[in-house]
Design a protein around this motif. Structure first.
Motif, PDB file in Angstrom:
ATOM      1  N   LEU A 125       8.406  10.201   3.106  1.00  0.00           N
ATOM      2  CA  LEU A 125       7.509   9.084   2.797  1.00  0.00           C
ATOM      3  C   LEU A 125       8.095   7.810   3.405  1.00  0.00           C
ATOM      4  CD1 LEU A 125       4.928   8.281   1.256  1.00  0.00           C
ATOM      5  CD2 LEU A 125       6.333   8.005  -0.791  1.00  0.00           C
ATOM      6  N   ASP A 126       7.784   7.575   4.682  1.00  0.00           N
ATOM      7  CA  ASP A 126       8.432   6.512   5.438  1.00  0.00           C
ATOM      8  C   ASP A 126       7.496   5.327   5.677  1.00  0.00           C
ATOM      9  OD1 ASP A 126       9.652   4.949   7.534  1.00  0.00           O
ATOM     10  OD2 ASP A 126      10.942   6.654   7.982  1.00  0.00           O
ATOM     11  N   MET A 127       6.600   5.428   6.667  1.00  0.00           N
ATOM     12  CA  MET A 127       5.564   4.420   6.995  1.00  0.00           C
ATOM     13  C   MET A 127       6.080   3.173   7.699  1.00  0.00           C
ATOM     14  SD  MET A 127       2.854   4.383   3.860  1.00  0.00           S
ATOM     15  CE  MET A 127       2.462   5.813   2.868  1.00  0.00           C
ATOM     16  N   ARG A 128       7.308   3.150   8.181  1.00  0.00           N
ATOM     17  CA  ARG A 128       7.830   1.951   8.849  1.00  0.00           C
ATOM     18  C   ARG A 128       7.460   1.954  10.331  1.00  0.00           C
ATOM     19  NH1 ARG A 128      13.995   2.753   7.765  1.00  0.00           N
ATOM     20  NH2 ARG A 128      13.295   4.819   8.460  1.00  0.00           N
ATOM     21  N   MET A 129       6.697   0.963  10.750  1.00  0.00           N
ATOM     22  CA  MET A 129       6.346   0.850  12.169  1.00  0.00           C
ATOM     23  C   MET A 129       7.576   0.556  13.019  1.00  0.00           C
ATOM     24  SD  MET A 129       2.750  -1.231  12.087  1.00  0.00           S
ATOM     25  CE  MET A 129       1.279  -0.517  11.326  1.00  0.00           C
ATOM     26  N   SER A 130       8.482  -0.252  12.485  1.00  0.00           N
ATOM     27  CA  SER A 130       9.680  -0.640  13.237  1.00  0.00           C
ATOM     28  C   SER A 130      10.802   0.378  13.108  1.00  0.00           C
ATOM     29  CB  SER A 130      10.188  -1.992  12.735  1.00  0.00           C
ATOM     30  OG  SER A 130      10.627  -1.863  11.383  1.00  0.00           O
ATOM     31  N   GLN A 131      10.628   1.362  12.223  1.00  0.00           N
ATOM     32  CA  GLN A 131      11.646   2.370  11.917  1.00  0.00           C
ATOM     33  C   GLN A 131      12.923   1.728  11.358  1.00  0.00           C
ATOM     34  OE1 GLN A 131      12.052   5.624  14.786  1.00  0.00           O
ATOM     35  NE2 GLN A 131      10.138   5.015  15.755  1.00  0.00           N
ATOM     36  N   ALA A 208      -2.273   0.749   1.224  1.00  0.00           N
ATOM     37  CA  ALA A 208      -1.618  -0.353   0.514  1.00  0.00           C
ATOM     38  C   ALA A 208      -0.113  -0.345   0.732  1.00  0.00           C
ATOM     39  CB  ALA A 208      -1.938  -0.265  -0.976  1.00  0.00           C
ATOM     40  N   LEU A 209       0.503   0.822   0.591  1.00  0.00           N
ATOM     41  CA  LEU A 209       1.950   0.914   0.770  1.00  0.00           C
ATOM     42  C   LEU A 209       2.352   0.621   2.212  1.00  0.00           C
ATOM     43  CD1 LEU A 209       2.699   4.043  -1.444  1.00  0.00           C
ATOM     44  CD2 LEU A 209       3.346   1.675  -1.935  1.00  0.00           C
ATOM     45  N   ARG A 210       1.545   1.105   3.162  1.00  0.00           N
ATOM     46  CA  ARG A 210       1.837   0.837   4.577  1.00  0.00           C
ATOM     47  C   ARG A 210       1.796  -0.663   4.873  1.00  0.00           C
ATOM     48  NH1 ARG A 210      -2.905   1.678   7.556  1.00  0.00           N
ATOM     49  NH2 ARG A 210      -2.870  -0.568   7.940  1.00  0.00           N
ATOM     50  N   ILE A 211       0.789  -1.341   4.324  1.00  0.00           N
ATOM     51  CA  ILE A 211       0.663  -2.788   4.524  1.00  0.00           C
ATOM     52  C   ILE A 211       1.872  -3.516   3.944  1.00  0.00           C
ATOM     53  CG2 ILE A 211      -0.649  -4.833   3.784  1.00  0.00           C
ATOM     54  CD1 ILE A 211      -3.192  -3.106   4.064  1.00  0.00           C
ATOM     55  N   GLU A 212       2.300  -3.096   2.751  1.00  0.00           N
ATOM     56  CA  GLU A 212       3.446  -3.732   2.108  1.00  0.00           C
ATOM     57  C   GLU A 212       4.743  -3.453   2.868  1.00  0.00           C
ATOM     58  OE1 GLU A 212       5.735  -5.852  -0.730  1.00  0.00           O
ATOM     59  OE2 GLU A 212       3.578  -5.831  -0.329  1.00  0.00           O
ATOM     60  N   VAL A 213       4.948  -2.204   3.265  1.00  0.00           N
ATOM     61  CA  VAL A 213       6.170  -1.824   3.986  1.00  0.00           C
ATOM     62  C   VAL A 213       6.312  -2.633   5.278  1.00  0.00           C
ATOM     63  CG1 VAL A 213       7.202   0.042   5.373  1.00  0.00           C
ATOM     64  CG2 VAL A 213       6.424   0.506   3.047  1.00  0.00           C
ATOM     65  N   ASN A 214       5.198  -2.827   5.989  1.00  0.00           N
ATOM     66  CA  ASN A 214       5.237  -3.466   7.302  1.00  0.00           C
ATOM     67  C   ASN A 214       4.880  -4.953   7.291  1.00  0.00           C
ATOM     68  OD1 ASN A 214       5.804  -1.070   9.139  1.00  0.00           O
ATOM     69  ND2 ASN A 214       4.045  -0.328   7.970  1.00  0.00           N
ATOM     70  N   GLY A 215       4.610  -5.490   6.086  1.00  0.00           N
ATOM     71  CA  GLY A 215       4.270  -6.907   5.989  1.00  0.00           C
ATOM     72  C   GLY A 215       3.057  -7.276   6.820  1.00  0.00           C
ATOM     73  N   GLU A 216       2.074  -6.374   6.881  1.00  0.00           N
ATOM     74  CA  GLU A 216       0.950  -6.545   7.805  1.00  0.00           C
ATOM     75  C   GLU A 216       0.063  -7.746   7.496  1.00  0.00           C
ATOM     76  OE1 GLU A 216      -1.217  -2.837   8.523  1.00  0.00           O
ATOM     77  OE2 GLU A 216       0.624  -1.751   8.038  1.00  0.00           O
TER      78      GLU A 216
END
Length: 311
Positions: A125-131, A208-216
């Protein structure tokens, strides 16, 4: 080793057309990904033109380098488009003729299971665009129930956010939440059967989690302002959005650029002196049936484009 960063660029023809690429112009693909839109810009650029390809995903940078690294017109930058002013300053570029930002998750990121963006395959469960930085698993295992509910409600527009957050906290008390399917099952079990029939039940929570993880959304408004500021007069900013929250933010910023006099209507003459800085090229464009037949991921895409008419 070669990395296949596949990405079907959405609204390709409409986007390239909206930029009105000049042969000798300077353009920025702020979210270059696999270079789909970039290649369209390059086809219209002459030898004296220049393209800056920006992406925060290391996999994208490798692919862009393989595709365009030998092209003298292209500069590839591993960074976040939120830093566009600093990026251009570093390159001694004061202003540009056009900027494109495709705000969607790339096909590569969705289809590479181990990146953890998709609820269709079991993966970390990652979802980081920048890794780099905190993962979606980190959020699920450390945030309070109220904070999880806020994120899922705000960024996923999920009506069952409270129930989902409550069950995430219950589940992690027994065992850490580490995989995509583990979370998807918790989300599904937090909803009534009727709600589970309308698309995949985990879609909004994952968004929602993806947006939060990546500060979109955190810096989107400021980033749109910065991109517009970086344009020359008559320069064009085109942005592709994929959900209502980011589209609303882009729409509001574009409206602000187009706003003129703000004096009360009872004033006989304008005293504020405000005049529009931008002019919309069109309201928005969406994918047609032919594109949707080939790429269902384009179904929620919207293209907005604005011309800078004064500094």
């Amino acid at each position: 080793m070669s990395i296949s960063f596949s990405h079907v660029p959405v609204l390709y023809d409409e986007t390239i057309s909206s930029l009105n690429v000049k042969s000798s112009g300077i353009y920025v693909d702020a979210t270059a990904g696999g270079g789909g839109h970039s290649s369209g810009i390059l086809e219209k650029l002459g030898d004296e033109g220049r393209l800056i390809c920006i992406d925060r995903d290391p996999d994208a940078i490798k692919t862009l380098t393989e595709r365009f690294g030998s092209d003298a017109r292209v500069t590839i930058v591993h960074d976040n488009y939120c830093n566009i002013k600093g990026i251009l300053k570093e390159l001694d570029i004061t202003s540009v003729d056009g900027i494109l930002a495709d705000l969607g998750v790339s096909s590569h990121q969705l289809d590479t299971a181990e990146r953890g963006f998709s609820f269709h395959n079991d993966a970390p469960l990652d979802m980081r665009m920048s890794q780099s930085g905190a993962t979606a698993a980190d959020l699920c295992n450390t945030l309070s129930e109220s904070e999880l509910a806020r994120i899922i409600r705000t960024y996923g527009e999920e009506r069952y956010a409270s129930s989902i957050a409550k069950n995430i906290v219950k589940a992690r008390a027994l065992t850490p939440i580490t995989t995509t399917l583990q979370l998807a099952e918790i989300v599904s079990n937090s909803m009534p059967a009727k709600a589970r029939r309308n698309g995949h039940p985990a879609r909004r929570t994952f968004q929602a989690l993806r947006i939060e993880v990546n500060g979109e959304l955190e810096k989107l408004g400021d980033s749109v302002d910065d991109m517009f500021d970086c344009l020359k007069v008559d320069g064009i900013l085109s942005i592709i959005t994929f959900h209502s929250l980011e589209d609303r933010a882009v729409k509001q910023e574009f409206q602000k650029f187009c706003e003129g006099c703000t004096c009360p209507p009872e004033f006989p003459v304008c005293v504020c002196g405000k005049t529009p800085r931008g002019k919309l090229q069109f309201k928005f464009k969406e994918a047609g049936e032919d594109e949707l037949d080939e790429n269902q991921r384009a179904r929620s895409a919207k293209l907005r484009s604005i011309i800078k008419i004064k500094d």
